[in-house]
Design an enzyme around this catalytic site. Structure first.
Site, short mmCIF file in Angstrom:
data_model
loop_
_atom_site.label_atom_id
_atom_site.label_comp_id
_atom_site.label_asym_id
_atom_site.label_seq_id
_atom_site.Cartn_x
_atom_site.Cartn_y
_atom_site.Cartn_z
N SER A 99 -13.43 -98.17 1.13
CA SER A 99 -13.47 -97.04 0.22
C SER A 99 -12.30 -96.07 0.36
O SER A 99 -12.01 -95.34 -0.58
CB SER A 99 -14.77 -96.26 0.43
OG SER A 99 -14.81 -95.71 1.73
N LYS A 109 -9.33 -87.82 3.34
CA LYS A 109 -10.23 -88.46 2.39
C LYS A 109 -11.22 -87.43 1.84
O LYS A 109 -11.66 -86.54 2.58
CB LYS A 109 -10.98 -89.59 3.12
CG LYS A 109 -11.78 -90.52 2.23
CD LYS A 109 -12.45 -91.61 3.10
CE LYS A 109 -13.27 -92.58 2.30
NZ LYS A 109 -13.89 -93.62 3.16
N SER A 114 -14.18 -99.43 5.52
CA SER A 114 -13.53 -98.54 4.55
C SER A 114 -12.14 -98.06 4.93
O SER A 114 -11.43 -97.51 4.09
CB SER A 114 -14.42 -97.33 4.27
OG SER A 114 -15.47 -97.70 3.41
#
Ligand code: ZN
Lengths: 473, 488
Positions: free
Chosen positions: B151, B76, B175
């Site tokens: 997210s 990420k 997330s």
């Protein structure tokens, strides 16, 4: 005048408070930095255990209660020298609480708290631009906050000098104000004699010299008293001291008021100290200046004034104690420090370092001999100086006969020769010019290799001048 | 379908394919599919091929091959990768190349992982849809007209579409689990402190945790075992040695006490309730017991989360000022204006909203009413969960109470609508617990996830329970976009 102090003391740990960068003063700008202390995204602080240890020692020495549970907080404000835009400090749960420092006039200065925090970097203004040096960023500090218990500038001076001595005795800071390792924020207000209520206070920020603090306090006192007399309100404000004029002026008004939005630092767990840990540190505390002073007076029989001078320099104190132990003559040893050694090392820095001295035993040997009358008073000072200068032991420089004096008949002969060789000086003395005898004494001392007792030499010379005068008539 | 990581490992071990061949297949698939999916912000084919070549060297030496060696993966984009652009999905870090690797990345590198690139996310991980990213939204491979969740949406989309064997994500309020649920893949949010946060660019430090998105529980266990464990660079990292999760993953659920979190089943979408109900039936058939549990003050979890997380975020994000790194406004007069313009132009709306909210709740005069009260409630919720774990080993609830929304729906709605997406997941972060999201089926092709929550450091148990369900009743949801890059 009512004064409170917030003193920042830089701890002399080897590494910074949250990373392993060195804390050394100086160095190329931004050479003592890493991702952690310049606050790069994703970095995390790791609390240096030695910082906690040093702060606890400082707290114990100042009579504080040590918190078994304390925590770090974030103090949020934006300034270019603060790379994370928050300072990691302690807000509502500091490491040490409520201590006390006693002053020589009997005043007791209450310590409100001591907490640990990180220092910021430095803004450097150069060629019209600002540069930032983060070397100092992350250097550990303790902030020692007093109650508003000072009533005079002199008390402030004594407190700061004492604080410095204590920190140095503990070995937790060198407290060099000129290098910024001890800095003060001074809160001052005035009130009428007998008035219980505190006046509105002004805060003078970032003072780094005791002399300046004295001057700033005097200036503020008269400024505030005048304003009060004229019936003008005194603003609660932050002021800056201006070295060139000795005055203070308001700092450029920060529009946003000081709302630091403190909250607990989520990256650092609570600091938990066991009773055993605290007691272990308490037991390991070195002798503190007050105790040392009392001991010098009671054990060594020093005058308090002399003791106070010697304990200012831990290195020289130790040296003194060693001389006193070997020579068995403490007062004479103390005098040797205050006269001969101080003359040899005139600057404060040098006295603090206490370097380049011969082993204490060298001087002690001479001190012991002098104490038994083995060295004439007049030679004693020169002997000490010579040992200090050459760094050689007494026994190598002198033999006992050196101080046995010159036999009377020999001295009489030498004095007679000196008078004969310098008749004009003898004439001068006879004519009442007393000073003229000096050159004759010099000649005798030269001829005896400095071994003659000057007082005896003078007496013998007078005798020989009279003889010379009689012969002339 | 065998676990992805084990499958690649077998191919490498049997020399069916080299790591470089595998990397090339994945790089090709990423380059083909990413324009449509927007899963990656930055592709790192050179690093991937170099990593794969290293892996091949190791394999050529013979001997044991670490399970992650030569397996292509993604990280990420809020997790630091040395020398590789790390944007946090924000304009303000559009040129930030970290000088160091996050600890999790260091451990993966040591395990021979092959980095395909950095995946998309909501800006600074603030969002539940992946739509607040400055670099365009990622799409859901099951329906590219819908969000992948957030997210860590890019990572979940990449795994679901088969263009990464697994993804490293972060989970602050859901997330990892929310996008795993929306994309029909497996998500593991470890216990706070289980994986070092060093190098994770902080959103809310006391909630953030690095975790794994993968195709299966076994894959996740494999990765978790590699990245977890004490790190002296992170003081909140768990200092105690914990056993590996992979060895006991097939031990089953016989005798396991499952608590059903009643707070989240009232008024729940009936399809979601049915799928989870069916899963519970499977667990009972495997010898587990199922009882209802409830958590006091559960409805307080969203306000508590948004107050505390935004407070920490306002402080964490204050350092982005254009002085030392990252975006700097092109025109300004003086330092103050530079900082103001840099932040105004560098941050997006949602980030600004949370910074404002955070500063507000920390301001003097409001601190006690918001921050302090939220802290107290956080403590109460922790105690409440501890009490629940006296009665249950694992707590079950939906991962998200809705199906993946259409692109734009959330962005046009009241922000509170989006915040509600995290309703089922934030309590886990408030209490620092581990949780997983397991796909349990779909409603008209849109995946549904079941969340299993455990007591602290019970990752092994959660992965075992998830694995038992996968074996007995697991579903494979084929994405509309994507497939197996290694399939012939
Ligand atoms: Zn550093």
């Amino acid at each position: 005048m009512v004064i409170g102090l917030e003193t920042h003391v830089e701890l002399s740990t080897r590494t910074k408070i949250f990373c392993s960068c060195p804390t050394d003063f100086g160095g190329e700008p931004n050479s003592h930095c890493c991702p952690v202390c310049v606050g790069l995204p994703g970095t995390l602080p790791v609390l240096n255990a030695v910082v906690v240890e040093y702060a606890v020692k400082a707290g114990l020495a100042l009579g504080c209660r040590i918190s078994e549970v304390s925590k770090m907080d974030r103090k949020n404000y934006v300034y270019p020298d603060l790379p994370k835009a928050y300072q990691i400090s302690q807000f509502d749960m500091p490491l040490c609480l409520s201590g006390l420092v006693e002053l020589s006039d009997g005043a007791a200065i209450r310590i409100n708290r001591i907490h640990i925090e990180e220092d910021a970097g430095k803004l450097v203004h150069q060629n019209g631009d600002y540069y930032i040096d983060y070397n100092r960023g992350g250097v550990p500090l303790i902030e020692i906050v007093t109650e508003p218990d000072f009533r005079s500038a002199e008390q402030v001076r004594e407190y700061l000098e004492k604080l410095r001595l204590i920190m140095r005795a503990l070995g937790v800071s060198d407290c060099k104000m000129q290098e910024g390792s001890m800095r003060c924020d001074v809160n001052i207000s005035v009130r009428r004699v007998g008035d219980e209520r505190l006046g509105t206070r002004a805060e003078i920020k970032n003072m780094n010299s005791i002399a300046f603090i004295m001057k700033a306090l005097e200036y503020e006192r008269s400024r505030q008293v005048e304003a009060a007399r004229a019936g003008e309100p005194i603003a609660q404000e932050t002021r800056r001291y201006i070295e060139s004029t000795g005055e203070t002026e308001p700092m450029r008004g920060k529009e946003d008021s000081d709302d630091y939005r403190y909250f607990n630092e989520p990256d650092i767990p609570y600091i938990l100290l066991t009773k055993e840990y605290i007691e272990e540190l308490r037991a390991g505390l070195p002798e503190l200046p007050d105790a040392k002073l009392a001991r010098y007076v009671s054990e060594y029989g020093l005058a308090a004034k002399d003791a106070a001078i010697i304990i200012r320099y831990p290195g020289l104190s130790a040296y003194f104690e060693e001389m006193a132990r070997i020579s068995g003559a403490a007062v004479r040893s103390a005098n040797a420090v205050i006269t001969s050694i101080f003359r040899r090392i005139p600057d404060e820095d040098g006295r603090e370092r206490a370097e380049g001295l011969p082993p204490a035993g060298y001087l002690a040997e001479a001190i012991k001999l002098a104490d038994g009358g083995g060295i004439p008073a007049a030679s004693y000072k020169g002997v000490l100086d010579r040992i200090l200068e050459t760094g050689r032991p007494f026994g190598e420089l002198y033999s006992p006969e050196d101080f046995a004096g010159i036999p009377a008949d020999k001295l009489a002969r030498i004095a007679a020769e000196a008078v004969a060789a310098n008749a004009s000086a003898a004439d001068g003395v006879l004519a009442g010019r007393e000073k003229a005898i000096k050159s004759l004494v010099g000649a005798v001392m030269r001829a005896t290799g400095g071994k003659a007792d000057p007082e005896l030499a003078v007496a013998e010379l007078r005798k020989q001048i009279e003889i010379y005068g009689g012969r002339k008539e | 379908m065998p676990p992805r990581i084990a499958e690649i490992h077998e191919k490498l071990k049997k020399r069916e394919l080299s790591a470089v061949e595998i990397a090339k297949a994945y790089i090709g698939a990423v380059e083909r599919l990413n324009p449509e999916l927007g899963a990656y912000i930055t592709l790192t084919p050179d690093a991937a091929l170099a990593g794969a070549a290293e892996a091949d060297k190791l394999i050529a030496l013979g001997g044991d091959i670490p399970p992650l060696c030569g397996v292509p993966m993604t990280v990420k984009d809020n997790i630091s990768t040395k020398g590789v652009l790390t944007t946090c999905g924000s304009n303000i870090l559009n040129n930030y190349y970290p000088a160091f690797d996050a600890e999790a990345v260091t451990r993966l590198n040591a395990a021979g992982a092959v980095l395909l690139g950095k995946t998309n996310l909501d800006e600074f991980a603030m969002g539940s849809t992946c739509e607040t990213s400055f670099y365009g939204t990622a799409k859901n491979p099951h329906d590219t007209g819908r969000v992948p969740g957030g997210s860590s949406g890019g990572g979940a989309a990449a795994v679901a579409a088969g263009i990464a064997a697994y993804a490293i994500g972060s989970d602050t309020g859901g997330s990892i689990r929310v996008p795993a649920s929306f994309c029909g893949v497996f998500g593991l949010k470890p216990t706070y402190g289980a994986v070092s946060r060093y190098g994770l660019i902080a959103y809310a430090s006391s909630f953030d945790q690095i975790g794994v998105i993968a195709e299966s529980a076994e894959d996740a266990a494999c990765v978790f075992d590699a990245i977890s464990g004490h790190d002296p660079k992170d003081m909140t990292s768990d200092p105690f040695p914990r056993g590996k999760t992979l060895p006991g993953i097939s031990d089953g659920v016989c005798g396991l006490r499952i608590g059903v979190l009643t707070n989240l089943f009232e008024g729940l979408n009936p399809v979601i309730a049915d799928k989870i109900g069916a899963a519970l039936g499977i667990y009972e058939s495997l010898g587990a017991s199922v009882e209802p549990v409830s958590i006091e003050q559960f409805d307080m979890c969203l306000p508590v989360y948004y107050i505390l997380a935004c407070a920490e975020a306002s402080s964490n994000l204050a350092r982005f000022d254009g002085v030392r790194y990252g975006y700097r406004a092109p025109e300004y007069r003086g330092a103050d204006e530079m900082i103001r313009k840099t932040r105004s132009e560098g941050f997006g709306r949602e980030v600004k909203r949370r910074i404002m909210l955070g500063n507000y709740v920390l301001s003097s005069g409001y601190f006690d009413a918001y921050y302090k009260k939220a802290q107290l409630t956080r403590g109460a919720m922790r105690r409440s969960f501890s009490a629940a774990f006296e009665k249950a080993d694992v707590i079950v609830c939906p991962t998200v109470a809705v199906l993946a929304p259409k692109l734009g729906d959330m962005m046009n709605a009241d922000p509170v609508e989006m915040y509600l997406t995290d309703m089922c997941t934030v309590s886990v972060n408030i209490c620092g617990l581990p949780a997983v999201s397991v796909p349990v089926g779909a409603d008209r092709r849109l995946p549904i996830g079941m969340q299993l929550i455990g007591a602290k450091f019970s990752e092994g148990l959660l992965l075992r329970a998830a694995r038992a369900f996968e074996l007995a009743g697991g579903v494979v949801l084929r994405p509309a976009v994507g497939g197996d890059p290694l399939a012939v």
